[in-house]
Scaffold this active site. Structure first.
Site, PDB file in Angstrom:
ATOM      1  N   CYS A 105       0.834  -1.208   0.000  1.00  0.00           N
ATOM      2  CA  CYS A 105       0.000   0.000   0.000  1.00  0.00           C
ATOM      3  C   CYS A 105       0.865   1.252   0.000  1.00  0.00           C
ATOM      4  O   CYS A 105       1.379   1.651   1.043  1.00  0.00           O
ATOM      5  CB  CYS A 105      -0.944  -0.013   1.203  1.00  0.00           C
ATOM      6  SG  CYS A 105      -2.015   1.445   1.264  1.00  0.00           S
TER       7      CYS A 105
ATOM      8  N   CYS B 194      -0.487   4.110   2.171  1.00  0.00           N
ATOM      9  CA  CYS B 194      -0.266   3.924   3.608  1.00  0.00           C
ATOM     10  C   CYS B 194       1.208   4.134   3.960  1.00  0.00           C
ATOM     11  O   CYS B 194       1.529   4.768   4.963  1.00  0.00           O
ATOM     12  CB  CYS B 194      -0.638   2.508   4.058  1.00  0.00           C
ATOM     13  SG  CYS B 194      -2.116   1.852   3.310  1.00  0.00           S
ATOM     14  N   ASP B 195       2.110   3.570   3.171  1.00  0.00           N
ATOM     15  CA  ASP B 195       3.511   3.467   3.587  1.00  0.00           C
ATOM     16  C   ASP B 195       4.481   4.329   2.792  1.00  0.00           C
ATOM     17  O   ASP B 195       5.649   4.447   3.180  1.00  0.00           O
ATOM     18  CB  ASP B 195       3.969   1.996   3.490  1.00  0.00           C
ATOM     19  CG  ASP B 195       3.159   1.102   4.410  1.00  0.00           C
ATOM     20  OD1 ASP B 195       2.650   1.609   5.432  1.00  0.00           O
ATOM     21  OD2 ASP B 195       3.019  -0.092   4.109  1.00  0.00           O
TER      22      ASP B 195
END
Ligand code: NAP
Length: 321
Positions: free
Chosen positions: A136, A139-140
């Site tokens: 992701c 997200c990261d």
């Protein structure tokens, strides 16, 4: 074998299911939530969470889910440790059977069973998850700012992730196993026009290379799918973007699914193809896939379900007069 009956039955215990439970409970629905195989959902395997609003400092995924779970219980949700294996959506109350043999009956059903990222299935991928390998970018990606990264895949997600990562990374490499992309033309045009993105065609990942100690991922070993030639790409972040599996197997033949097996909902709502059945979170969302959007659609599902029940009860009362 016990039968558990409720006005609002919820399947899935990620941010979508728990948000639906919090709203449903506070509306007096006394929801029963069946947690499923992975209580807490995808955030249970995430460490640092920096993008869930309301927390100035970094929080941990499992801690966030524990808090959501307690909040849902405090306002009146009953959590069941069970996995539903059979559904009957032909009449209300809907009737579901758990792995335990217990029966769950709900006047309305909210499905929040989520999705799982697809992985390449390499041992080195498993070993480096959270240490350079992620599924992701939204997200990261921020954790890799200033570092060169790579995205694996050729669909809309891979191309969008590659474009997104240019916000943080000086250079992004897209690795695709064929010589054409599956992504929409407009995304491809943006990708090809971006000076900080390189596409490596006809390449498959052979291994993710661990730098040892605390280094994490340092390179990706590749093999050419046409010539068989081997090469190495130095990179500190590898984002696997080869699709997701929505958890919808149980509903095949009962509810309308799209070509990618996601639950279909009416635009702007969480209503599925069966009146009284609602879907929220990643099981119906292949675009955003964020904890905060899952929580948002969970809230929508509870409100849609409440409205459905109020209308159904009003109609019953009118018919009785
Ligand atoms: P996808 O369209 O299924 O694409 C997966 C990509 O990964 C394909 O390019 C595929 O290669 C590659 N792949 C699959 N298995 C692989 C493996 N083992 N090794 C290497 N590569 C592999 O998945 P997605 O991009 O996640 O999109 C899923 C759905 O959501 C699609 O319908 C998409 O349109 C939609 N979506 C829409 C938006 C948007 O509208 N903004 C954003 C994201 C996703 P091949 O091409 O060779 O098969």
């Amino acid at each position: 074998m016990t039968t558990h009956s409720t006005r609002m039955l919820i399947l899935g215990s990620g941010p979508a299911g728990l948000s639906a439970a919090i709203y449903g409970a506070r509306a007096g629905m006394k929801p029963i939530l069946v947690q499923g195989i992975q209580p807490g959902g995808q955030l249970m395997t995430t460490t640092d969470v920096e993008n869930y609003p309301g927390f100035a400092d970094v929080i941990q995924g499992p801690w966030l889910m524990e808090q959501m779970q307690k909040q849902a219980e405090h306002v009146g949700t009953t959590l069941m440790y069970d996995t539903v294996v059979e559904v009957d959506l032909t009449r209300r109350p809907f009737r579901l059977v758990g792995d335990s043999g217990d029966i769950y009956e709900g006047d309305v059903l909210i499905i929040a069973t989520g999705a799982q990222a697809r992985w390449l299935g390499l041992d080195s991928e498993e070993a480096l998850k959270g240490k350079g390998v992620s599924a992701c970018a939204t997200c990261d990606g921020f954790f890799y700012r200033g570092k060169n990264v790579a995205v694996i895949g050729g669909g809309n997600t891979a191309v969008e992730e590659a474009l997104y990562l240019t916000n943080h990374s000086p250079h992004v490499t897209l690795i695709h196993r064929r010589d054409t992309l599956r992504a929409e033309r407009i995304l491809q045009e943006r990708l090809f026009a971006h000076k900080n993105i390189t596409v490596l065609w006809n390449k498959e990942v052979a291994e993710f290379v661990d730098g040892g100690g605390t280094a994490g991922l340092v390179a990706i070993d590749l093999v050419d799918t046409v010539t068989g030639e081997k090469s190495r790409l130095d990179t500190e972040g590898g984002f696997v973007a080869i699709g997701h599996h929505p958890a919808t197997e149980l509903f095949r033949g009962h509810l309308k699914l799209d070509a990618d097996h996601y639950l279909c909902v009416e635009t702007g709502s969480t209503r599925t193809s069966v009146p009284g059945v609602f879907a929220c979170g990643d099981v119906m969302d292949k675009i955003y896939r964020q904890a905060v959007t899952a929580a948002g659609t969970g809230c929508m599902a509870a409100l849609d379900a409440e409205k459905f029940l109020a209308e159904a009860e009003f109609e019953l009362a009118e018919a009785a007069e």
